[in-house]
Design a protein around this motif. Structure first.
Motif, mmCIF file in Angstrom:
data_model
loop_
_atom_site.group_PDB
_atom_site.id
_atom_site.type_symbol
_atom_site.label_atom_id
_atom_site.label_comp_id
_atom_site.label_asym_id
_atom_site.label_seq_id
_atom_site.Cartn_x
_atom_site.Cartn_y
_atom_site.Cartn_z
ATOM 1 N N CYS A 166 -5.548 4.872 4.249
ATOM 2 C CA CYS A 166 -5.291 3.507 3.799
ATOM 3 C C CYS A 166 -5.596 2.500 4.915
ATOM 4 N N HIS B 3 -1.719 0.441 6.659
ATOM 5 C CA HIS B 3 -0.886 1.021 7.721
ATOM 6 C C HIS B 3 -1.306 2.442 8.101
ATOM 7 N N GLY B 4 -2.408 2.898 7.500
ATOM 8 C CA GLY B 4 -2.987 4.154 7.957
ATOM 9 C C GLY B 4 -2.450 5.440 7.343
ATOM 10 N N TRP B 5 -1.694 5.374 6.270
ATOM 11 C CA TRP B 5 -1.285 6.627 5.612
ATOM 12 C C TRP B 5 -2.542 7.324 5.097
ATOM 13 N N CYS C 256 -2.419 2.709 -2.808
ATOM 14 C CA CYS C 256 -1.607 3.434 -1.833
ATOM 15 C C CYS C 256 -0.137 3.461 -2.260
ATOM 16 N N GLY D 19 0.905 -0.242 -1.903
ATOM 17 C CA GLY D 19 0.052 -0.581 -3.042
ATOM 18 C C GLY D 19 -1.363 -1.032 -2.753
HETATM 19 FE FE1 FES Z 1 -1.141 1.945 2.536
HETATM 20 FE FE2 FES Z 1 0.772 0.832 3.944
HETATM 21 S S1 FES Z 1 -0.096 0.147 2.112
HETATM 22 S S2 FES Z 1 -0.329 2.590 4.394
#
Ligand code: FES
Ligand code: FE
Length: 445
Positions: free
Chosen positions: A108, A111-113, A88, A92
Motif C-alpha cells: 500500500c 503506510h506500507g502494509w 487497503c 481504505g
Molecule cells: Fe494502506 Fe494505511 S491505508 S497501509
C-alpha cells in the motif's frame, strides 16, 4: 423515494405502459433513476470482471471496477484466481493502481502494509512495536468480493452474497454463449488487454444497441453500405432471429438463410469444423452452421458481438465482449475485449484482430458511428421538456416494433422466445421489464 416518482406503484404503472410498447423518455438519463439503478440493479446482478485467459502465471493480476468498487483479480501460487476489493484494509487506500502486471505482493502506498496473492496481510511497517503482539493479522486481510463465479472462462462478481448462482442467472443465455465460448477445444482467449474509453451516453442506450437494435444498422452505418462493405438491402440486418431470454438477456442471431453469402460456421477455417461438430449439440449446430452475426446483451451491462467481417475470401470472425460501466447518468466507460478461439490458426488470429480494430474499438469505423448516435440520444434526453415526468405518459418513446404483427417461431431449436426477424422490440421490452422488476424489488437488508 418510496412515495415519489419512483414508488413501487409508479414503477408498476410504467411496466404496464412498457407492455404497450411505451417507455418514458425522462427515465433515460434521470439522476434519481441512475442512483436507484446503481443500488438495485448493479448491486444485485452478476457483473463481468474479466476472462481467465488474462491471468496466466501465478502473480498475474488485472485491476477492474465493479461499478464504483475497485477490484483486484490475481492468480495465486496454486493457480487459483482470487478477487478482492482493491482497497487497503488499513485505511481504505486504492491499493493497486496499475492496470495489470505480475507481483508476489501488493504494498500500500499510504503506510506500507503489504498483502500476498491470497490477500493475506504479510507486512506491517513497525508492526509489533506499534500494533503490539496481539494484532490478529488475518482479521486485516484484503476483503473478498462477496460472490465470484465463472462460466466457460468468463469471470463474474456479485456484491449480493445471496444472489442466485451465476449458472441460473445466465439461464437461457448459456445455450447461445456456448456457440462461441464452447465451439472450440480450449475455448476463447483474450488477445491484448481491454481497450477503454468514455462516452457521453447513458449506459442503457449502449446496452439496447447491442441487445435488440439491428434496426439501426442500415441508417447509422450507412457509410459502410456506401463503401460497399455492407449489403444494399435495407432489410439485411433483419434476417435471422431475435430471441428474448430470461433475466433481461437479449440476443440476435442473423443467418445466411436470406441470401447473405457467408460460408458455414461464420467462415471460420474448415479445419475447425470437426471441432464444432464434436463440441456443440445437434440443435446448436443447426443454428450455428447458418449463423453470420451473433450480437446481444447479458443483463445489465455485458454486451457481446461475434460477427463476420471482410470481403469474400478474406472473411474473419471474432468475439468482442464489452462492459458499459455507468459512471454518471450521461457518462459511460466502455471496456472492450477482443477474443478468438484458442485453437484457431495463428495467422487467422492476427488477421481477425486487425479486422476488429478497424471496425470496433475507439478508432473503429462502426464504433464511431454508434457512439455519435448514443451521445445524441443522451443529450436530447436531458432538457426540461424531455425530463418531464408527465404522469399521463405523453412523454414516451416508441418500443412498439413487432407488436401484434410478429408471432414467435415455434420451430426455433434454442431456448427463449424467438421471433423470425431481428427488426422487433421484443427483446428490449423484455430487458426493460426485468430492469423495472429489479428497481421495484423489495430488499430486506
Ligand atoms: Fe494502506 Fe494505511 S491505508 S497501509
Ligand atoms: Fe451499430
Amino acid at each position: 423515494n418510496s412515495n415519489g416518482v419512483l414508488s413501487k406503484e409508479r414503477l408498476e404503472n410504467i411496466k404496464e405502459k412498457l407492455d404497450q410498447g411505451l417507455f418514458p423518455q425522462w427515465m433515460v438519463s434521470d439522476p434519481e433513476v441512475f442512483d436507484l439503478e446503481k443500488d438495485k440493479v448493479f448491486g444485485y446482478t452478476w457483473q463481468y470482471l474479466g476472462h481467465e485467459s488474462e491471468l496466466k502465471e501465478p502473480g498475474d493480476y488485472v485491476t477492474r471496477w465493479l461499478m464504483d468498487d475497485p477490484v483486484l483479480l490475481v492468480k495465486n501460487k496454486k493457480g487459483e484466481i482470487n478477487v478482492f476489493l482493491n482497497s487497503c484494509s488499513h485505511r481504505g487506500t486504492h491499493l493497486c493502481a496499475a492496470d495489470l502486471g505480475n507481483r508476489k505482493t501488493f504494498t500500500c502506498p499510504f503506510h506500507g502494509w503489504s498483502f500476498n496473492t491470497d490477500g493475506e496481510l504479510m507486512g506491517v511497517i513497525a508492526g509489533n512495536k506499534v500494533f503490539g503482539e496481539k494484532m490478529v493479522r488475518p482479521e486485516w486481510n484484503l476483503r473478498k468480493i462477496p460472490r465470484v463465479e465463472t462460466y466457460k472462462g468468463l469471470i463474474f462478481g456479485n456484491l449480493d452474497k445471496n444472489a442466485m448462482a451465476l449458472d441460473d442467472y445466465l439461464g437461457e443465455l448459456k445455450w447461445y454463449f456456448d456457440l462461441f465460448l464452447a465451439r472450440s477445444d480450449g475455448g476463447m482467449e483474450v488477445v491484448g488487454s481491454p481497450q477503454r474509453w468514455v462516452v457521453n451516453t447513458n449506459w442503457k442506450i449502449a446496452a439496447e444497441n447491442f441487445g435488440g437494435d439491428p434496426y439501426h444498422v442500415a441508417t447509422t452505418h450507412k457509410s459502410t453500405v456506401e463503401l460497399g462493405i455492407s449489403p444494399q438491402d435495407p432489410l439485411y440486418a433483419s434476417y435471422g432471429h431475435q430471441v428474448q431470454l430470461n433475466h433481461g438477456h437479449a440476443i440476435n442471431v442473423s443467418s445466411s438463410d436470406n441470401g447473405l453469402n457467408v460460408p458455414p460456421y461464420q467462415g471460420l477455417p474448415e479445419e475447425m469444423w470437426p471441432m464444432f461438430e464434436k463440441n456443440l449439440t445437434k440443435e446448436q449446430l443447426e443454428v450455428y452452421k447458418k449463423t453470420v452475426v451473433i450480437v446481444g446483451n447479458c443483463f445489465p451491462n455485458l454486451a457481446f458481438h461475434c460477427p463476420v467481417h471482410g470481403n469474400e475470401g478474406h472473411l474473419h470472425n471474432y468475439l468482442t465482449l464489452r462492459i458499459w460501466r455507468p459512471i454518471a447518468p450521461d457518462k459511460t466507460e466502455i471496456w472492450a475485449w477482443f477474443l478468438i478461439d484458442k485453437a484457431a490458426p495463428e495467422e487467422y488470429k492476427q488477421a481477425s484482430y486487425k479486422g476488429y480494430v478497424a471496425s470496433f474499438g475507439p478508432s473503429g469505423t462502426l464504433e464511431a458511428d454508434d457512439t455519435e448516435i448514443w451521445t445524441r440520444v443522451t443529450k436530447a434526453s436531458k432538457g426540461k421538456m424531455a425530463r418531464d415526468r408527465d404522469l399521463n405518459f405523453n412523454n414516451v418513446l416508441n418500443y412498439m416494433m413487432g407488436m401484434d404483427k410478429i408471432e414467435p417461431d415455434r420451430s426455433w431449436p434454442g431456448p427463449g422466445i424467438a421471433y423470425p426477424t431481428c427488426f422487433t422490440d421484443f427483446a428490449l421490452r423484455g430487458m426493460h421489464d426485468y430492469w423495472l422488476d429489479l428497481l421495484s424489488a423489495d430488499r430486506d437488508e
